[in-house]
Design a protein around this motif. Structure first.
Motif, mmCIF file in Angstrom:
data_model
loop_
_atom_site.group_PDB
_atom_site.id
_atom_site.type_symbol
_atom_site.label_atom_id
_atom_site.label_comp_id
_atom_site.label_asym_id
_atom_site.label_seq_id
_atom_site.Cartn_x
_atom_site.Cartn_y
_atom_site.Cartn_z
ATOM 1 N N TYR A 35 45.558 34.014 33.033
ATOM 2 C CA TYR A 35 45.506 35.408 33.453
ATOM 3 C C TYR A 35 45.540 35.435 34.983
ATOM 4 O O TYR A 35 45.235 34.450 35.641
ATOM 5 N N ARG A 37 44.563 38.083 38.478
ATOM 6 C CA ARG A 37 44.057 39.348 39.036
ATOM 7 C C ARG A 37 44.543 39.478 40.467
ATOM 8 O O ARG A 37 44.137 38.695 41.338
ATOM 9 N N LYS A 41 43.527 45.315 41.359
ATOM 10 C CA LYS A 41 44.133 45.595 40.055
ATOM 11 C C LYS A 41 43.321 44.927 38.938
ATOM 12 O O LYS A 41 42.383 44.192 39.185
ATOM 13 N N GLU A 42 43.711 45.215 37.716
ATOM 14 C CA GLU A 42 43.018 44.622 36.581
ATOM 15 C C GLU A 42 43.515 43.195 36.329
ATOM 16 O O GLU A 42 44.581 42.792 36.807
ATOM 17 N N ILE A 43 42.730 42.442 35.585
ATOM 18 C CA ILE A 43 43.144 41.114 35.149
ATOM 19 C C ILE A 43 44.299 41.281 34.159
ATOM 20 O O ILE A 43 44.192 42.048 33.191
#
Lengths: 116, 111
Positions: A35, A37, A41-43
């Motif tokens: 993932y 980030r 911002k979001e993951i």
């Protein structure tokens, strides 16, 4: 029991250079996820391995990113050549089994990548 | 598209109760997770809901309403160490089981 470990914890490189991030999942975990980030911002999901096979790489931004998991153990994520927008925290996560309804992900502490 | 909304920041007092809300609109749903993340550390699992209702685990509880696309995390008897970012994430299901995250709620617990 050791958790998910990531190396390096921080990396500062110049635009155009190559960087390789490493993730060691929890021993015995077949599922490995990457993932990312980006600041503010979001993951966001990048890709998912089941053992050594890529199950889903729909989140990979472009062909400058290459993920491998030879032998189904640790994984590497290479960015070549790096661009400014690649800066962010890259998280690795692992899980044991997808069939269980309560399957949860164990995350590493992440690699903070800064591209200058 | 995928959309998960949660407040950006919250402040609460030590010993009090705080509720962090999360609303979601996703194509596919196979469970909702809450993670806690202290600065510079790994996100750690707090709770999981797949059916409607309340799941209680010590000082932390999580609620889910699938028809409303809504969840909340309830933290009781707040402690200073609860100051952290709380991440709401939805698992879409299917072959990959990948998580869709909200931007997180930064909770500050004050004395």
């Amino acid at each position: 029991e050791a958790g998910v470990t990531q190396f390096p914890s921080h990396s500062v490189i110049e635009k155009g250079q190559t960087v390789t991030l490493r993730c060691d999942p929890i021993s015995g975990h077949d599922n490995l996820y990457w993932y990312r980030r980006v600041m503010g911002k979001e993951i966001k999901f990048l890709l998912h391995f089941v053992k050594e096979s890529k199950q889903d790489e729909s989140g990979m931004p472009n062909n400058r990113f290459l993920a491998e998991r030879t032998g189904g153990t640790y994984s590497t994520l290479k960015v070549q050549p790096a661009e400014l927008e690649d800066s962010g925290v890259y998280f690795c996560a692992s899980s044991q089994d997808q069939s269980g309804k309560r399957e949860k992900l164990f995350f590493g502490s992440g690699t903070q990548l800064s591209v200058l | 598209g995928q959309n998960i909304d949660q407040p950006t920041e919250m402040t609460a007092t030590e010993g009090a109760i705080v509720q962090i809300n999360c609303t979601y609109q996703t194509s596919g749903f196979n469970g909702l997770f809450w993670y806690q993340q202290h600065a510079g550390e790994a996100p750690t699992f707090l709770s999981y809901n797949v059916l409607d209702g309340l799941e209680e685990k010590g000082r932390f509880s999580s609620f889910l309403s699938r028809s409303k696309g809504y969840s909340y995390l309830l933290l009781k008897e707040l402690q200073m160490k609860d100051s952290a970012s709380y991440l709401c994430a939805v698992r879409r299901g299917g072959a990959t089981n990948k998580l869709i995250f909200g931007t997180g709620t930064l909770l500050a617990v004050q004395p």
